[in-house]
Design a protein around this motif. Structure first.
Motif, PDB file in Angstrom:
ATOM      1  N   MET A 509       0.830  -1.206   0.000  1.00  0.00           N
ATOM      2  CA  MET A 509       0.000   0.000   0.000  1.00  0.00           C
ATOM      3  C   MET A 509       0.854   1.242   0.000  1.00  0.00           C
ATOM      4  N   ALA A 510       1.872   1.227   0.822  1.00  0.00           N
ATOM      5  CA  ALA A 510       2.746   2.395   0.914  1.00  0.00           C
ATOM      6  C   ALA A 510       3.423   2.626  -0.432  1.00  0.00           C
ATOM      7  N   LEU A 511       3.840   1.519  -1.058  1.00  0.00           N
ATOM      8  CA  LEU A 511       4.499   1.627  -2.359  1.00  0.00           C
ATOM      9  C   LEU A 511       3.572   2.287  -3.377  1.00  0.00           C
ATOM     10  N   THR A 512       2.359   1.777  -3.439  1.00  0.00           N
ATOM     11  CA  THR A 512       1.398   2.330  -4.390  1.00  0.00           C
ATOM     12  C   THR A 512       1.212   3.815  -4.154  1.00  0.00           C
ATOM     13  N   THR A 513       1.019   4.158  -2.890  1.00  0.00           N
ATOM     14  CA  THR A 513       0.736   5.547  -2.563  1.00  0.00           C
ATOM     15  C   THR A 513       1.918   6.430  -2.926  1.00  0.00           C
ATOM     16  N   VAL A 514       3.113   5.971  -2.580  1.00  0.00           N
ATOM     17  CA  VAL A 514       4.309   6.791  -2.856  1.00  0.00           C
ATOM     18  C   VAL A 514       4.445   6.990  -4.358  1.00  0.00           C
ATOM     19  N   ILE A 515       4.266   5.890  -5.096  1.00  0.00           N
ATOM     20  CA  ILE A 515       4.412   6.009  -6.552  1.00  0.00           C
ATOM     21  C   ILE A 515       3.395   6.998  -7.112  1.00  0.00           C
ATOM     22  N   ALA A 516       2.150   6.915  -6.612  1.00  0.00           N
ATOM     23  CA  ALA A 516       1.120   7.825  -7.106  1.00  0.00           C
ATOM     24  C   ALA A 516       1.497   9.259  -6.780  1.00  0.00           C
ATOM     25  N   ILE A 517       2.008   9.470  -5.546  1.00  0.00           N
ATOM     26  CA  ILE A 517       2.337  10.844  -5.155  1.00  0.00           C
ATOM     27  C   ILE A 517       3.493  11.369  -5.999  1.00  0.00           C
ATOM     28  N   VAL A 518       4.464  10.513  -6.254  1.00  0.00           N
ATOM     29  CA  VAL A 518       5.598  10.932  -7.098  1.00  0.00           C
ATOM     30  C   VAL A 518       5.074  11.330  -8.479  1.00  0.00           C
ATOM     31  N   ALA A 519       4.176  10.506  -9.008  1.00  0.00           N
ATOM     32  CA  ALA A 519       3.623  10.815 -10.338  1.00  0.00           C
ATOM     33  C   ALA A 519       2.908  12.158 -10.313  1.00  0.00           C
ATOM     34  N   ILE A 520       2.202  12.403  -9.232  1.00  0.00           N
ATOM     35  CA  ILE A 520       1.471  13.667  -9.151  1.00  0.00           C
ATOM     36  C   ILE A 520       2.463  14.840  -9.110  1.00  0.00           C
ATOM     37  N   VAL A 521       3.534  14.639  -8.370  1.00  0.00           N
ATOM     38  CA  VAL A 521       4.514  15.726  -8.250  1.00  0.00           C
ATOM     39  C   VAL A 521       5.142  16.014  -9.611  1.00  0.00           C
ATOM     40  N   ILE A 522       5.476  14.937 -10.317  1.00  0.00           N
ATOM     41  CA  ILE A 522       6.062  15.141 -11.658  1.00  0.00           C
ATOM     42  C   ILE A 522       5.084  15.919 -12.524  1.00  0.00           C
ATOM     43  N   ALA A 523       3.810  15.494 -12.445  1.00  0.00           N
ATOM     44  CA  ALA A 523       2.792  16.177 -13.246  1.00  0.00           C
ATOM     45  C   ALA A 523       2.717  17.636 -12.846  1.00  0.00           C
ATOM     46  N   TRP A 524       2.822  17.916 -11.592  1.00  0.00           N
ATOM     47  CA  TRP A 524       2.768  19.300 -11.096  1.00  0.00           C
ATOM     48  C   TRP A 524       3.900  20.099 -11.670  1.00  0.00           C
ATOM     49  N   MET A 525       5.082  19.498 -11.684  1.00  0.00           N
ATOM     50  CA  MET A 525       6.221  20.240 -12.174  1.00  0.00           C
ATOM     51  C   MET A 525       6.114  20.511 -13.665  1.00  0.00           C
ATOM     52  N   ARG A 526       5.631  19.543 -14.378  1.00  0.00           N
ATOM     53  CA  ARG A 526       5.605  19.707 -15.832  1.00  0.00           C
ATOM     54  C   ARG A 526       4.436  20.573 -16.310  1.00  0.00           C
ATOM     55  N   TYR A 527       3.306  20.440 -15.665  1.00  0.00           N
ATOM     56  CA  TYR A 527       2.107  21.026 -16.264  1.00  0.00           C
ATOM     57  C   TYR A 527       1.508  22.158 -15.454  1.00  0.00           C
ATOM     58  N   ARG A 528       2.213  22.592 -14.420  1.00  0.00           N
ATOM     59  CA  ARG A 528       1.710  23.691 -13.613  1.00  0.00           C
ATOM     60  C   ARG A 528       1.463  24.901 -14.510  1.00  0.00           C
ATOM     61  N   ASN A 529       2.494  25.183 -15.316  1.00  0.00           N
ATOM     62  CA  ASN A 529       2.319  26.224 -16.333  1.00  0.00           C
ATOM     63  C   ASN A 529       2.433  25.568 -17.692  1.00  0.00           C
ATOM     64  N   TYR A 530       1.277  25.440 -18.313  1.00  0.00           N
ATOM     65  CA  TYR A 530       1.247  24.628 -19.521  1.00  0.00           C
ATOM     66  C   TYR A 530       1.902  25.352 -20.673  1.00  0.00           C
ATOM     67  N   LYS A 531       2.773  24.657 -21.358  1.00  0.00           N
ATOM     68  CA  LYS A 531       3.301  25.152 -22.623  1.00  0.00           C
ATOM     69  C   LYS A 531       3.046  24.085 -23.678  1.00  0.00           C
ATOM     70  N   GLU A 532       3.114  24.532 -24.901  1.00  0.00           N
ATOM     71  CA  GLU A 532       2.884  23.572 -25.992  1.00  0.00           C
ATOM     72  C   GLU A 532       3.878  22.429 -25.871  1.00  0.00           C
ATOM     73  N   GLU A 533       3.358  21.194 -25.921  1.00  0.00           N
ATOM     74  CA  GLU A 533       4.231  20.042 -25.762  1.00  0.00           C
ATOM     75  C   GLU A 533       4.927  19.741 -27.076  1.00  0.00           C
ATOM     76  N   GLN A 534       6.205  19.409 -26.973  1.00  0.00           N
ATOM     77  CA  GLN A 534       6.908  18.943 -28.165  1.00  0.00           C
ATOM     78  C   GLN A 534       6.766  17.446 -28.217  1.00  0.00           C
ATOM     79  N   ASN A 535       6.192  16.961 -29.294  1.00  0.00           N
ATOM     80  CA  ASN A 535       5.950  15.527 -29.384  1.00  0.00           C
ATOM     81  C   ASN A 535       7.149  14.817 -29.960  1.00  0.00           C
TER      82      ASN A 535
END
Lengths: 625, 189, 109
Positions: A509-535
């Motif tokens: 459970m702890a693993l799942t939660t930590v992984i989810a939180i890490v993913a959320i943090v990454i998302a926060w860093m990348r998409y807090r201020n949205y810019k056009e994504e380079q594909n």
């Protein structure tokens, strides 16, 4: 009691008839009240039945439906724990979505407004038939009914050709699955001679089936489930089904209809526990679907498409649970998923409503301050789906991951990866939509407003349910006497006992939660201020959904089209047409040649009469001796 | 071969010949006359078979009433011309051949039937008193019904033969009145 | 007299009537040929009547009288038929000034 139970599906049917027949005459307010009121009535009755708590597996028979020789199929309902749970989900969430719709669809013309509610009520009726039926045939009626309503509602704005195409796609894809279901039912009839659950699931009946029978039946049933519940290979219709109005996506393509496959397999668990091959197939397909859909969701820019792929992914989760034999976990996830996914869809509907129909998240942003309630509830939904404790998604997802871990480590790894991806793309969606600066037009900026109460109230209720809904299934680890859901369902679904120690469980459970939180943090860093994504190459691949649609197009659709063209050209034109036209031409020619016989002159008729008399006497006297 | 047999053959030949002449004759009047001859020969056959009642009725009804009607009609319409439009030669031939085929087939079929005798010259069922007894005892209802048939045929004939235009009748009435008036004038009344 | 001679005689008369119907166009002659056919049948009926009378002998002195009554009724019907038929021919003549049966081709329409 019997009549009360019959009222549950009857009320929406009555609503359907009133709204459908009177759609041109009833004012919108009346239509809304009838549409929502009938579902509310069903919900109250379901609640009463639930609270009374005297469930029984004996079917309540209403009349003989099919009675041919030794095959007897009564029209009967079975209200046990499993169907009651589904009844509550369907009518409860359904009611909220009906209320939401009265406001969301208010811009429609009166006639179309009535049509919308008629379809919606018909859908609820069919769905109730599906879960209440005491045999596979009644279930199949509901199964087809929901398919039809899904088709009608996806193509609700039928003037848009793309939407009708999407509806057609959904219908055809569903038909493929339905065929599997139908064949499975025939197989059961052939081997057991009954389709009543109480007969089929007895040990005596199951003894009649050889292992290959069981594998065949369950695989066919699973094929039916892949169609309805959008699994590989038949999942592509669900993202396209977002062409329908958003509340429809919430009700049909997130909360209820797409879970029919899970209900069906959970209902048939007695068959599935003995089918190892099928279970492996289900688990693998579920895990694969979960991962595939999650990856696609990473790069989608349509707010509803993201949610659609997320739905496919979550459904994959449920099938993973089913394949691992964790039927309770799957049903649990169905319930929590119904709450938070309906919430997310309705939230997205609220956003779309505020943005005057804009669905592309690249042109949103910064809506946090303007749509406070929507933002808050959407945020709760995202937390729930990402599996952050103590939101509902955490418990159900954890139960699934736990059973996967028990069953197969590789599948668990996929599940974990999917959980991380889920958290990531959901928060990407959230941040792009609600954070950053506003990227829409000036006109939209002025227009943006919070939705009316009829829309926000269902959001709030669903948000509360998303928070607390998980507590019905709190695992033993946290609370002694937990797993109340499993206990509740135990008469229908045998409880699986975990063999894993509590410390391992807590670690997972702890693993799942930590992984989810890490993913959320990454998302926060990348998409807090949205810019056009380079594909990059991978991004493009994901954005184009792994080219699965194109693959199907070139592997299935085009060859069949070609075959059709060939058949049209050679068989139809020069074969059948030629034959048919030839017959016509022959008759025409013969008629023209024989026309002299009908000269209209009495003399010629007498002559023919005499000639035939000669022929007759000749036959009579000389040839018949 | 007794006298009756000889008579039979003679009569048979006569009836066949006169029947043929009915068909062959160009003028309708000749046809009628030949038909009357045919009826007479057939009546003679009846006499030979000792069916005197029918022989008499045949002459009265057919040769007398019916054929006179035919003659009336022909003469009223002034059809005594020999310029009847001819049928297509082929159709005529086909008709004759078809009839001939029918005769051949039937004769061939009935050639070997049992030889049974018909009573000639004796036996009194054909006498009026015997037939009358049967007719008015057992067949009285059909007999009465036949009178209704006659009545309806009469009505039918009148309706069909009547001039459709009712004005014509009125004109005829006017004509009659005018004539009466003229006659009165001439008589000086 | 052998009954077969009567049969053949009647058949011959009947066929002559048929040939007349088939080959002539004058409605009155066609009509007369029909009368000829009726008479052929009558003759045969009477012959059969006498045959049955002879076969029954003294056991049934009225045997065969039905056939003769039948002939009588046929004459009745024939008389009625002639009266109506001639009325029709008169009407036909009045309308078309001809008694050609080829004008009676309304059945085509």
């Amino acid at each position: 009691m019997k009549n009360l139970i019959a009222l549950i599906p009857l009320l929406p049917l009555i609503g359907f008839l009133i709204n459908g027949l009177g759609r041109k005459h009833l004012p919108k307010g009346v239509v809304g009240i009838i549409g929502s009121g009938t579902v509310l009535g069903s919900f109250i009755i379901s609640l009463v039945i639930f609270l009374q708590g005297n469930f029984s597996a004996t079917p309540i028979k209403y009349f003989d439906f099919i009675n041919v020789g030794s095959l007897q199929i009564p029209f009967a309902f079975q209200v046990d724990q499993l169907s009651t749970l589904f009844l509550l989900i369907i009518t409860g969430v359904g009611f909220l979505i009906h209320v939401y719709s009265t406001s969301y669809m208010h811009g429609e013309k009166r006639e179309h407004f009535g049509r919308y509610f008629a379809y919606l009520n018909l859908f609820v009726f069919s769905m109730l038939l599906l879960v209440m039926g005491a045999n596979y045939v009644i279930m199949f009626i509901g199964w087809e009914g929901v398919g039809l309503c899904s088709y009608l509602l996806i193509g609700y704005w039928f003037k848009n050709i793309d939407y009708t195409k999407a509806a057609k796609k959904a219908f055809v894809m569903n038909r493929i699955g339905d065929l599997g279901f139908l064949l499975a039912v025939f197989w059961i009839i052939a081997k057991i001679g009954s389709v009543q659950y109480e007969d089929v699931f007895t040990a005596a009946s199951l003894d009649k089936l050889t292992p290959s029978d069981i594998t065949g039946i369950t695989l066919l049933l699973f094929l039916g489930a892949t169609g309805k519940s959008a699994q590989i290979p038949l999942y592509t219709w669900l993202p396209d089904a977002m062409a329908g109005p958003t509340p429809v996506s919430a009700l049909i393509h997130a909360a209820t209809m797409v879970t029919a496959g899970i209900y069906m397999i959970a209902r048939s668990n007695a068959l599935f526990v003995n089918a190892q091959v099928t279970n492996t197939v289900i688990a693998i397909i579920g895990a694969a679907t979960a991962l595939l859909a999650a990856t696609i969701a990473l790069r989608q820019n349509d707010i509803k498409k993201v949610l659609a792929y997320s739905t496919v992914s979550q459904l994959g989760y449920m099938f993973l649970a089913l394949g691992c034999g964790a039927y309770t976990a799957a049903v649990f996830h169905v319930m929590t998923h119904a709450f938070f996914k309906a919430l997310l869809f309705l939230g997205s509907g609220s956003v779309i409503h505020a943005m005057s129909g804009q669905q592309d998240i690249r042109f949103m942003g910064g809506l946090k301050s303007k749509l406070k309630i929507t933002y808050l509830t959407f945020f709760i939904g995202c937390l729930a789906i990402a599996g952050i404790p103590p939101f509902s998604g955490f418990f159900s997802k954890d139960a699934i991951l736990l059973s996967a871990f028990e069953h197969d480590k590789f599948l668990y790894a996929i599940g974990l990866l999917t959980a991380a991806l889920t958290a990531f793309y959901m928060f990407r969606l959230l941040f792009i939509t609600f954070n950053g600066g506003f990227r829409g037009t000036e006109e939209q900026r002025h227009h943006v407003h919070e939705s009316p109460a009829a829309m926000t109230l269902p959001l709030i209720v669903l948000a509360i349910l998303s928070i607390v809904g998980g507590f019905v299934g709190v695992p033993e680890v946290f609370l002694h006497g937990g797993e109340r859901l499993g206990e509740f369902l135990s008469p229908v679904i045998p409880t699986a006992h975990h063999t894993i120690s509590h410390s391992t469980e807590l670690m997972l459970m702890a693993l799942t939660t930590v992984i989810a939180i890490v993913a959320i943090v990454i998302a926060w860093m990348r998409y807090r201020n949205y810019k056009e994504e380079q594909n990059g190459a991978l991004g493009k691949l994901l954005q184009n959904k792994w080219y699965v649609d194109e693959l199907y197009d070139s592997v299935v659709v085009k060859p069949i089209n070609k075959l059709g063209v060939i058949a049209n050209h050679y068989f139809e034109r020069s074969g059948i047409d030629y034959l048919v036209n030839g017959v016509g031409r022959l008759v025409n020619y013969g008629g023209r040649q024989l026309r002299w016989m009908q000269s209209g002159q009495v003399g010629s008729y007498v002559l023919l009469m005499v000639i035939s008399m000669v022929a007759f006497f000749f036959l009579q006297f000389f040839l018949r001796k | 071969m007794g006298i009756t047999q000889i008579l039979f053959w003679i009569l048979a030949a006569a009836s066949l010949l006169s029947a043929l002449m009915v068909v062959i004759s160009k003028s309708p009047v000749y046809s009628v006359i030949w038909l009357i001859v045919t009826f007479f020969t057939i009546s003679a056959h009846y006499v030979l078979l000792n069916a005197q009642f029918l022989a008499v009725v045949n002459i009265i009804v057919y040769a007398g009433a019916i054929m006179v009607l035919f003659l009336f009609v022909i003469m009223l319409m002034n059809l005594n011309k020999e310029t009847e439009p001819q049928k297509n030669r082929w159709l005529k031939l086909i008709g004759a051949v078809a009839g001939g085929c029918l005769l051949v087939v039937m004769v061939a079929a009935l050639r070997d039937t049992d030889s049974r005798m018909a009573q000639l010259g004796s036996g009194n069922i054909g006498l009026i008193q015997n037939l009358g007894a049967v007719l008015f005892k057992e067949y009285v209802v059909p007999f009465e019904i036949s009178s209704i048939l006659f009545l309806s045929a009469m009505v039918g004939a009148v309706v069909i033969g009547k001039k459709e235009d009712s004005k014509v009748v009125d004109i005829a009435g006017d004509e009659a009145k005018r004539r009466v008036a003229e006659a009165r004038e001439s008589m000086g009344v | 007299m052998d009954i077969r001679y009567y049969i053949f005689l009647s058949l011959a008369l009947f066929v002559i009537g048929i040939i007349g119907v088939l080959t002539r166009r004058n409605a009155i002659i066609v009509f007369m040929c029909i009368e000829l056919m009726l008479n052929a049948v009558n003759l045969l009926l009477v012959a059969f009547s006498k045959m049955h009378h002879l076969a029954a002998g003294a056991a049934n002195p009225t045997a065969g009288s039905e056939a003769q009554l039948f002939v009588f009724f046929i004459m009745v019907v024939a008389a009625a038929e002639v009266s109506v038929g001639l009325a029709i021919i008169v009407m036909l003549y009045r309308n078309t000034h001809s008694v050609d049966i080829n004008f009676l081709n309304r059945l085509k329409h």
